[in-house]
Design a protein around this motif. Sequence first.
Motif, mmCIF file in Angstrom:
data_model
loop_
_atom_site.group_PDB
_atom_site.id
_atom_site.type_symbol
_atom_site.label_atom_id
_atom_site.label_comp_id
_atom_site.label_asym_id
_atom_site.label_seq_id
_atom_site.Cartn_x
_atom_site.Cartn_y
_atom_site.Cartn_z
ATOM 1 N N HIS A 78 0.813 -1.220 0.000
ATOM 2 C CA HIS A 78 0.000 0.000 0.000
ATOM 3 C C HIS A 78 0.847 1.271 0.000
ATOM 4 O O HIS A 78 0.406 2.311 -0.455
ATOM 5 C CB HIS A 78 -0.957 0.010 1.188
ATOM 6 N N GLY A 79 2.079 1.184 0.479
ATOM 7 C CA GLY A 79 2.957 2.348 0.498
ATOM 8 C C GLY A 79 3.387 2.801 -0.890
ATOM 9 O O GLY A 79 3.880 3.914 -1.063
ATOM 10 N N LEU A 121 -7.954 6.147 -10.901
ATOM 11 C CA LEU A 121 -7.888 4.867 -10.184
ATOM 12 C C LEU A 121 -6.741 4.858 -9.182
ATOM 13 O O LEU A 121 -6.865 4.293 -8.090
ATOM 14 C CB LEU A 121 -7.753 3.712 -11.172
ATOM 15 N N GLY A 122 -5.630 5.489 -9.524
ATOM 16 C CA GLY A 122 -4.499 5.577 -8.597
ATOM 17 C C GLY A 122 -4.829 6.410 -7.373
ATOM 18 O O GLY A 122 -4.464 6.052 -6.250
ATOM 19 N N VAL A 123 -5.525 7.526 -7.575
ATOM 20 C CA VAL A 123 -5.947 8.351 -6.440
ATOM 21 C C VAL A 123 -6.915 7.567 -5.558
ATOM 22 O O VAL A 123 -6.827 7.613 -4.331
ATOM 23 C CB VAL A 123 -6.565 9.683 -6.924
ATOM 24 N N ALA A 124 -7.842 6.837 -6.180
ATOM 25 C CA ALA A 124 -8.788 6.024 -5.401
ATOM 26 C C ALA A 124 -8.053 4.957 -4.596
ATOM 27 O O ALA A 124 -8.353 4.732 -3.422
ATOM 28 C CB ALA A 124 -9.806 5.380 -6.338
ATOM 29 N N ALA A 126 -4.888 5.036 -3.592
ATOM 30 C CA ALA A 126 -4.131 5.707 -2.528
ATOM 31 C C ALA A 126 -5.058 6.155 -1.407
ATOM 32 O O ALA A 126 -4.700 6.071 -0.225
ATOM 33 C CB ALA A 126 -3.362 6.890 -3.100
ATOM 34 N N ALA A 127 -6.266 6.619 -1.759
ATOM 35 C CA ALA A 127 -7.227 7.030 -0.738
ATOM 36 C C ALA A 127 -7.676 5.846 0.102
ATOM 37 O O ALA A 127 -7.886 5.978 1.314
ATOM 38 C CB ALA A 127 -8.427 7.707 -1.393
#
Length: 137
Positions: A78-79, A121-124, A126-127
């Motif tokens: 997740h990091g 999708l990357g922002v989602a 990471a959120a």
Amino acid sequence: MHAHPDIVEMRERYDRMGEQPTVQVTDGLMMVAGLYAAASAWIIGFADQTALATTNLICGLAVALLAMALGSAYGRTHGLAFVAPLLGLWLFVSPWLVSGVDTSVSMIWSHVIVGAIVFVLGVATAAMGSGLMDRSR
């Protein structure tokens, strides 16, 4: 961080979150978008633009591998979720930043759409890792 007393609990929480259908769909769509980005030079027809085709191949494979890692072991990866939106931004702007590229309308649209999809999708993803979308609390 590996010596943190709650590391096992934190990883288990991330892994439980990674098993949710929303997360699985997000990671799956990001993997498909990455594979498309990797192959887009041959799909759209700009494989003769060697610099951009190589950039897309490397970036697309990186997105697909990152999505696979996030989908299979979210607790341990997740990091790295912050990398996906950056790769999406690169896909978005690369036709204008890679030197020696003769752009076409289809090439631009392909990059803009796939870049935006990977970014969102990357922002989602990471959120989800930051706990902003965690409903299990």
